[in-house]
Design a protein around this motif. Structure first.
Motif, mmCIF file in Angstrom:
data_model
loop_
_atom_site.group_PDB
_atom_site.id
_atom_site.type_symbol
_atom_site.label_atom_id
_atom_site.label_comp_id
_atom_site.label_asym_id
_atom_site.label_seq_id
_atom_site.Cartn_x
_atom_site.Cartn_y
_atom_site.Cartn_z
ATOM 1 N N TYR A 98 0.994 -1.235 0.076
ATOM 2 C CA TYR A 98 -0.040 0.066 0.036
ATOM 3 C C TYR A 98 0.584 1.152 -0.126
ATOM 4 N N TRP A 119 -4.558 6.548 2.073
ATOM 5 C CA TRP A 119 -4.204 5.181 1.626
ATOM 6 C C TRP A 119 -4.618 4.843 0.235
ATOM 7 N N GLY A 122 -3.763 -0.515 -2.937
ATOM 8 C CA GLY A 122 -3.020 -1.709 -2.790
ATOM 9 C C GLY A 122 -2.556 -2.351 -4.033
#
Length: 129
Positions: A98, A119, A122
């Motif tokens: 990530y 974030w 991923g």
């Protein structure tokens, strides 16, 4: 809206290399920015892999001891794209990786410990023996 989009994951044999990229958009230019790579392997907690401060403060960059010397974190000249060059990959490096970004007012180490505001989704890295 801050967006982080990772790419570059894939499958590789042990000893191989991969380069991950993270394209960041929407982050204010006048705010301190730390960016970094984290990973979560099956059955394990998320861990910091490598982080840096956009302006090279606070001992930037920092690496997890398990990857130091094999992985390199860097950013492009615009400082909006983050990279992670991974060499001599091993099966234990398999995980979802990530990208993260944060003002890191509490310091780069706290960011390395996982305190991040933004974030990405991923990207999977799989290393076979």
């Amino acid at each position: 809206v801050v967006q982080l989009v990772e790419s570059g994951g894939g499958s590789v044999q042990a000893g191989g290399s991969l380069r991950l990229s993270c394209a960041a958009s929407g982050y204010p230019d006048n705010r301190r920015k730390c960016m970094g790579w984290f990973r979560r392997a099956p059955g394990k907690e998320r861990e910091g892999v490598a982080v840096l401060d956009r302006d090279d403060r606070d001992g930037s960059p920092r690496y997890a001891s398990s990857v130091e010397g094999r992985f390199t974190i860097f950013q492009d000249n615009s400082k909006n794209t983050l990279y992670l060059e991974m060499n001599t990959l091993q099966p234990e490096n398999s995980a979802i990786y990530y990208c993260a970004a944060d003002p890191c007012w509490a310091g780069l180490q706290r960011f390395m410990d996982g305190e991040s505001t933004f974030w990405g989704q991923g990207t999977q890295v799989s290393v076979s023996s």
